[in-house]
Enzyme design. Structure first.
Site, PDB file in Angstrom:
ATOM      1  N   ARG A 165       3.945   6.758  12.785  1.00  0.00           N
ATOM      2  CA  ARG A 165       3.936   5.346  12.425  1.00  0.00           C
ATOM      3  C   ARG A 165       3.041   5.153  11.218  1.00  0.00           C
ATOM      4  O   ARG A 165       1.966   5.761  11.120  1.00  0.00           O
ATOM      5  CB  ARG A 165       3.452   4.479  13.595  1.00  0.00           C
ATOM      6  CG  ARG A 165       4.489   4.269  14.697  1.00  0.00           C
ATOM      7  CD  ARG A 165       5.670   3.456  14.196  1.00  0.00           C
ATOM      8  NE  ARG A 165       6.643   3.149  15.234  1.00  0.00           N
ATOM      9  CZ  ARG A 165       7.721   3.870  15.492  1.00  0.00           C
ATOM     10  NH1 ARG A 165       7.949   4.987  14.805  1.00  0.00           N
ATOM     11  NH2 ARG A 165       8.571   3.493  16.427  1.00  0.00           N
TER      12      ARG A 165
ATOM     13  N   ASP B 156       7.705   9.506   5.991  1.00  0.00           N
ATOM     14  CA  ASP B 156       8.889   8.799   6.461  1.00  0.00           C
ATOM     15  C   ASP B 156       8.549   7.380   6.904  1.00  0.00           C
ATOM     16  O   ASP B 156       9.439   6.546   7.036  1.00  0.00           O
ATOM     17  CB  ASP B 156       9.522   9.555   7.635  1.00  0.00           C
ATOM     18  CG  ASP B 156      10.794   8.896   8.143  1.00  0.00           C
ATOM     19  OD1 ASP B 156      11.739   8.763   7.345  1.00  0.00           O
ATOM     20  OD2 ASP B 156      10.836   8.494   9.330  1.00  0.00           O
TER      21      ASP B 156
ATOM     22  N   GLU C  26       6.900  -1.866   5.553  1.00  0.00           N
ATOM     23  CA  GLU C  26       8.279  -1.404   5.392  1.00  0.00           C
ATOM     24  C   GLU C  26       9.214  -2.596   5.261  1.00  0.00           C
ATOM     25  O   GLU C  26       9.077  -3.560   6.016  1.00  0.00           O
ATOM     26  CB  GLU C  26       8.693  -0.544   6.586  1.00  0.00           C
ATOM     27  CG  GLU C  26       7.891   0.742   6.710  1.00  0.00           C
ATOM     28  CD  GLU C  26       8.313   1.602   7.904  1.00  0.00           C
ATOM     29  OE1 GLU C  26       9.194   1.162   8.678  1.00  0.00           O
ATOM     30  OE2 GLU C  26       7.758   2.699   8.056  1.00  0.00           O
TER      31      GLU C  26
ATOM     32  N   HIS D  23      12.095   5.755   6.611  1.00  0.00           N
ATOM     33  CA  HIS D  23      11.983   5.638   8.067  1.00  0.00           C
ATOM     34  C   HIS D  23      13.311   5.982   8.753  1.00  0.00           C
ATOM     35  O   HIS D  23      13.826   5.232   9.589  1.00  0.00           O
ATOM     36  CB  HIS D  23      11.525   4.234   8.480  1.00  0.00           C
ATOM     37  CG  HIS D  23      10.908   4.199   9.853  1.00  0.00           C
ATOM     38  ND1 HIS D  23       9.933   3.310  10.202  1.00  0.00           N
ATOM     39  CD2 HIS D  23      11.128   4.961  10.952  1.00  0.00           C
ATOM     40  CE1 HIS D  23       9.571   3.506  11.473  1.00  0.00           C
ATOM     41  NE2 HIS D  23      10.283   4.513  11.938  1.00  0.00           N
TER      42      HIS D  23
END
Length: 318
Positions: free
Chosen positions: A230, A254, A259, A278
């Site tokens: 995360r 990622d 985001e 992600h």
């Protein structure tokens, strides 16, 4: 009286049939997570997934809701305190991501060791060049924060590359595939010899901003940082400083604190950073694996009243 299961994710006809077979006496209805039918949810005993704006309906005092099967491993976006207060059972999708996310982790590591990220840029510019700095994974040390399904699968594959594997977990208990396991309190000591620091952690009160300047400064100079857990477990400003100073040689990311990543964010322009949006856990087999969990949990739920797999501990937030 027929009881209700509502799934707020797409399921194929085959997947629906499997759930219906595992849940005699229940109806299964599909809904839309982005625009859920609140009347439908008001009668649900079991909900698979979660819907935008559904909390008020599902968590009211007269709701028959008893069990929520999350569609993802992370449950930080769900109203955990309210679910806990109502005594709702919550299970997550931990375990469905191990294979695809491990593939992304090794994609990052192999690209860095073989300089594939620079080769792709050179190809784009029609430039025939190698700086002679290619390396290999053999003999390298991977410190993996999180020894669950993803961390363990990563350690297993790392052994095929003849790497040394060090785990970090809350308990520090030995786990198959790891040469050694440290506690989270020993994270700073554990990263000192790492060639790759791999973060697979969920976001909790304990992991918020865990990877910061203090940890990055303890890393071996030239190490690589990979985060597929995360984004909020990492202090992004501290990460950028460690990359710009050369303390870290690169990062494979990622997940991010914000985001989608803003278009003016400095990470976009950093050549030593490889980013994916992600999607490390995305796979065409995702729904099949979640349905396997649902079926196993349904069998236990009908037998004992409690799902048997991936039951979330509200106190730990995962």
């Amino acid at each position: 009286m027929t009881k209700s299961i509502v799934c707020l994710q797409h399921l194929s006809s085959r997947q629906q049939g499997l759930i219906r077979s595992a849940a005699p006496g229940y109806t299964l209805t599909l809904g839309d997570s982005k625009n859920p039918d609140l009347e439908l949810l008001s009668h649900a005993e079991i909900v698979i997934g979660w819907g935008k704006g559904a909390g008020d309906t599902l968590l009211r005092q007269d709701s028959p809701l008893r069990w929520v099967q999350a569609w993802s491993a992370g449950v930080e976006k769900l109203p955990l305190e309210a679910l806990k207060e109502r005594g709702i059972l919550l299970t997550n999708a931990s375990g469905v991501h191990a294979e695809p996310i491990t593939a992304v982790i090794f994609s990052f590591m192999l690209m860095f060791t073989r300089n594939m990220h620079t080769a792709i840029r050179n190809q784009h510019n029609r430039r025939w060049h190698s700086d002679g700095q290619e390396s290999e994974l053999t003999g390298k040390t991977a410190v993996i924060a999180g020894t669950g399904a993803i961390g363990s699968e990563t350690a297993r594959i790392a052994k095929a590359f003849k790497m040394k594997t060090i785990g970090v977990s809350r308990s520090g208990r030995p786990v198959e595939g790891f040469d050694q396991v440290f506690t989270t309190a020993q994270l700073k000591d554990s990263v000192s010899g790492a060639d790759f620091i791999i973060n697979t952690l969920p976001i909790t009160d304990e992991t918020q901003g865990l990877f910061d300047a203090d940890i990055f400064s303890a890393c071996k100079k030239g190490a690589y940082y990979i985060n597929i857990g995360r984004g909020a477990t990492t202090n992004t400003d501290d990460l950028i400083f460690a990359l710009n100073s050369g303390q870290l040689a690169g990062a494979g990311l990622d997940v991010f604190e914000t985001e989608p990543l803003p278009q003016d964010h400095p990470l976009w322009a950093m050549e030593q950073v490889i980013m994916t949006p992600h999607c490390a856990g995305a796979t065409d087999r995702y729904a099949d694996r979640v349905v396997d969990i649902v079926i196993e949990n349904m069998q236990a739920y009908l037998s004992t009243g409690t799902p048997s797999r991936n039951l979330v501990d509200y106190n730990r937030q995962y």
